[in-house]
Each structure stands twice: as C-alpha cells, then as structure tokens.
Enzyme design. Sequence first.
Site, mmCIF file in Angstrom:
data_model
loop_
_atom_site.group_PDB
_atom_site.id
_atom_site.type_symbol
_atom_site.label_atom_id
_atom_site.label_comp_id
_atom_site.label_asym_id
_atom_site.label_seq_id
_atom_site.Cartn_x
_atom_site.Cartn_y
_atom_site.Cartn_z
ATOM 1 N N ASP A 7 0.874 -1.187 0.000
ATOM 2 C CA ASP A 7 0.000 0.000 0.000
ATOM 3 C C ASP A 7 0.910 1.236 0.000
ATOM 4 O O ASP A 7 2.138 1.124 0.147
ATOM 5 C CB ASP A 7 -0.908 0.004 1.241
ATOM 6 C CG ASP A 7 -1.845 1.216 1.284
ATOM 7 O OD1 ASP A 7 -2.350 1.626 0.230
ATOM 8 O OD2 ASP A 7 -2.058 1.768 2.381
ATOM 9 N N SER A 8 0.295 2.397 -0.135
ATOM 10 C CA SER A 8 1.076 3.633 -0.091
ATOM 11 C C SER A 8 1.477 3.995 1.334
ATOM 12 O O SER A 8 2.274 4.913 1.539
ATOM 13 C CB SER A 8 0.242 4.780 -0.670
ATOM 14 O OG SER A 8 -0.933 4.929 0.098
ATOM 15 N N TYR A 39 -0.898 8.398 -2.915
ATOM 16 C CA TYR A 39 -1.106 7.951 -4.295
ATOM 17 C C TYR A 39 -2.271 8.688 -4.959
ATOM 18 O O TYR A 39 -2.266 8.922 -6.153
ATOM 19 C CB TYR A 39 -1.427 6.452 -4.306
ATOM 20 C CG TYR A 39 -0.237 5.530 -4.253
ATOM 21 C CD1 TYR A 39 1.062 6.002 -4.056
ATOM 22 C CD2 TYR A 39 -0.419 4.155 -4.394
ATOM 23 C CE1 TYR A 39 2.138 5.124 -3.998
ATOM 24 C CE2 TYR A 39 0.653 3.278 -4.352
ATOM 25 C CZ TYR A 39 1.927 3.767 -4.154
ATOM 26 O OH TYR A 39 2.987 2.897 -4.113
ATOM 27 N N GLY A 40 -3.279 9.011 -4.138
ATOM 28 C CA GLY A 40 -4.497 9.609 -4.688
ATOM 29 C C GLY A 40 -4.303 10.979 -5.301
ATOM 30 O O GLY A 40 -5.183 11.495 -5.987
ATOM 31 N N CYS A 71 -4.502 -1.585 -1.815
ATOM 32 C CA CYS A 71 -4.682 -0.160 -2.062
ATOM 33 C C CYS A 71 -5.588 -0.014 -3.276
ATOM 34 O O CYS A 71 -5.271 -0.532 -4.352
ATOM 35 C CB CYS A 71 -3.315 0.462 -2.343
ATOM 36 S SG CYS A 71 -3.403 2.184 -2.880
ATOM 37 N N ASN A 72 -6.698 0.665 -3.080
ATOM 38 C CA ASN A 72 -7.631 0.841 -4.205
ATOM 39 C C ASN A 72 -7.027 1.704 -5.297
ATOM 40 O O ASN A 72 -7.169 1.422 -6.485
ATOM 41 C CB ASN A 72 -8.917 1.515 -3.729
ATOM 42 C CG ASN A 72 -9.698 0.648 -2.782
ATOM 43 O OD1 ASN A 72 -10.660 0.009 -3.162
ATOM 44 N ND2 ASN A 72 -9.283 0.617 -1.520
ATOM 45 N N THR A 73 -6.336 2.768 -4.881
ATOM 46 C CA THR A 73 -5.795 3.713 -5.857
ATOM 47 C C THR A 73 -4.777 3.017 -6.761
ATOM 48 O O THR A 73 -4.751 3.248 -7.974
ATOM 49 C CB THR A 73 -5.141 4.902 -5.127
ATOM 50 O OG1 THR A 73 -6.048 5.369 -4.121
ATOM 51 C CG2 THR A 73 -4.834 6.031 -6.082
ATOM 52 N N CYS A 182 -11.005 3.160 -0.008
ATOM 53 C CA CYS A 182 -9.584 3.410 0.273
ATOM 54 C C CYS A 182 -9.250 2.622 1.528
ATOM 55 O O CYS A 182 -9.965 2.729 2.534
ATOM 56 C CB CYS A 182 -9.359 4.902 0.499
ATOM 57 S SG CYS A 182 -7.706 5.306 1.114
ATOM 58 N N THR A 183 -8.192 1.831 1.461
ATOM 59 C CA THR A 183 -7.893 0.945 2.586
ATOM 60 C C THR A 183 -7.504 1.711 3.854
ATOM 61 O O THR A 183 -7.651 1.189 4.951
ATOM 62 C CB THR A 183 -6.788 -0.057 2.212
ATOM 63 O OG1 THR A 183 -5.677 0.656 1.648
ATOM 64 C CG2 THR A 183 -7.296 -1.084 1.226
ATOM 65 N N HIS A 184 -7.029 2.919 3.696
ATOM 66 C CA HIS A 184 -6.715 3.709 4.894
ATOM 67 C C HIS A 184 -7.952 3.927 5.774
ATOM 68 O O HIS A 184 -7.837 4.099 6.984
ATOM 69 C CB HIS A 184 -6.161 5.080 4.488
ATOM 70 C CG HIS A 184 -4.688 5.076 4.225
ATOM 71 N ND1 HIS A 184 -4.143 4.577 3.071
ATOM 72 C CD2 HIS A 184 -3.650 5.530 4.973
ATOM 73 C CE1 HIS A 184 -2.820 4.726 3.119
ATOM 74 N NE2 HIS A 184 -2.503 5.299 4.257
HETATM 75 N N1 DGL Z 1 -4.707 3.297 0.711
HETATM 76 C C1 DGL Z 1 -4.872 3.887 -0.574
HETATM 77 C C2 DGL Z 1 -6.155 3.361 -1.234
HETATM 78 O O1 DGL Z 1 -6.683 2.326 -0.861
HETATM 79 C C3 DGL Z 1 -4.846 5.366 -0.764
HETATM 80 C C4 DGL Z 1 -4.069 6.349 0.004
HETATM 81 C C5 DGL Z 1 -3.266 7.318 -0.867
HETATM 82 O O2 DGL Z 1 -3.803 8.282 -1.413
HETATM 83 O O3 DGL Z 1 -2.074 7.038 -0.986
HETATM 84 O O4 DGL Z 1 -6.638 3.951 -2.148
#
Ligand code: DGL
Length: 256
Positions: A7-8, A39-40, A71-73, A182-184
């Site tokens: 993930d990021s 990442y977003g 990570c979705n992004t 978003c996994t965060h």
């Molecule tokens: N955890 C990341 C996701 O699932 C995003 C966080 C980011 O912007 O880096 O999209």
Amino acid sequence: MNLLVFDSGIGGLGVVREIRRLQPQAGITYLADNAFFPYGEKPDAELLAHILRLIGAAIGRFAPDAVVVACNTASTIALAGLRAAHARPFIGCVPPVKPAAAASRSKHIGVLATAATVRRAYLADLVQAYAADCTVHTLGTPALAELAEQKFAGRAVDPLASMAPLFTRPGGENIDAVALGCTHYTFLLDEFQAAYPEIAWFDPALPVARQTLAVTETLPPTPRRPDAAWFTGAEPVSGAMRESLAGFGFKEVGAF
Ligand code: DGL
C-alpha cells in the site's frame, strides 16, 4: 506461503489483520510506499510507472508466492500491468460498491475514496455492473488517508469534517450505505460508525483477505519466511508507530 502486501502507507494493514485471521500460517512482507504517499494525488502515468518499478523490485527481493495490492488507488491503475509483467497471482482491492448497493434500501449509496479512485473508469465500471439501480454519491479527498496515517502514529484526529460533505451535499441525506474505497479508511471506521450509526458501512479489508485465501490456497506450499514491514521513505521511528506495527505482527521494520 509468503505474501507481499503493499500500500502507499498503513492502509493495507487492515487487510493484513484480516489475512492473519484467515491464514495465520502465511508469512507476510508488508511494503509501505510512504515516500510516494499520497497515491491519490499523483498523476496517473507517473503513478503507474512508479508502482510497476517498485513492485518489480520488491518481487525480485522477496520472491513472494502472491502479491496483495491492498490499495484501491494502486489497484485501479496498476493491476493489469502488474499481472502482465509477473507470472504470479495478484489480488487487488475494489471499493465495495456491490455489497453497498445490495444493502441499500434508499438506492442512494456513498463511495468515499481518494480523488484518483473517484475519477477513474474502474469505479464507473463497478457502478455500472453492480449499482446501476442506485444513485451513487462519491467523495474524493486527500485528507482522510492522511488522517488515518496520523491516527495510526498515535495522534488524535477528527475525520468527520472531511467526510461530512458526502451527506450534506444535495441528495446526500438519502444515503443509507457507504462503500469505503480506500484501505486507509479502515482505520477511521470507528469514528464514521459512531457519528453515523444508521448508515451501513462497507470496508474492503475482509473481502480482500477472503479473496487472498481463495487465490492462494491452491498454490503449492513454500516455507514461511519471517514477517517484516518495509518503508520506502522515512522509517517509522516513533514508539507509538512501532508499537502499532508490532500489533500487526511486524516487529522487524526496515527501509526498502
Ligand atoms: N490506501 C490507498 C487506497 O486504498 C490510498 C491512500 C493514498 O492516497 O495514498 O486507495
């Protein structure tokens, strides 16, 4: 069985927690690309090239049996390229639009995600496939992932102001189910549920872990390697951060 979970930042640790419940025998190498967070907010082409390079290097170093893109992004932009480049299973992460749409009675659902995930065709395709009968309210924000990072590092945060527009914009009052894209946001779910208990919240962590189990249980067994968490940027040095990582099974922490 050895998994690379990536993930990021700390977001993918929610997926790790569920994988540990379902597959306690799996070795997990966690890679947090905190040097490139968030990442977003990164341009698509730059992010794609970066992820392909980074995961190529991580596969070369750790030789995982499978890679979980927690990570979705990253999944929305890089899964296809990763699968084309490496002959091993990749498990991606999708915003849980399908269960949210199925659970919604009002047929107004929310999707909270990064700005990148909200604008990508990947989400539009999911909506088309699984929520065509719903009005889908999306909110893309960089603030929430950052707040999740801060909370994980032991700071007090208040994420509600950043997500409230989902419900206060026109039509938002009809929303009765929200997909966390978003996994965060797994790490902010307690705050969301406490503030909006009448909403059905859908977190991607458990479905991703279930999919990881389904994909990897057919692979030939390999000896488990020690678990470790690697960071591409500044290594987490604070006691609170190290304690949190240890709680997810990562006592060994290093710079990638
Ligand atoms: N955890 C990341 C996701 O699932 C995003 C966080 C980011 O912007 O880096 O999209």
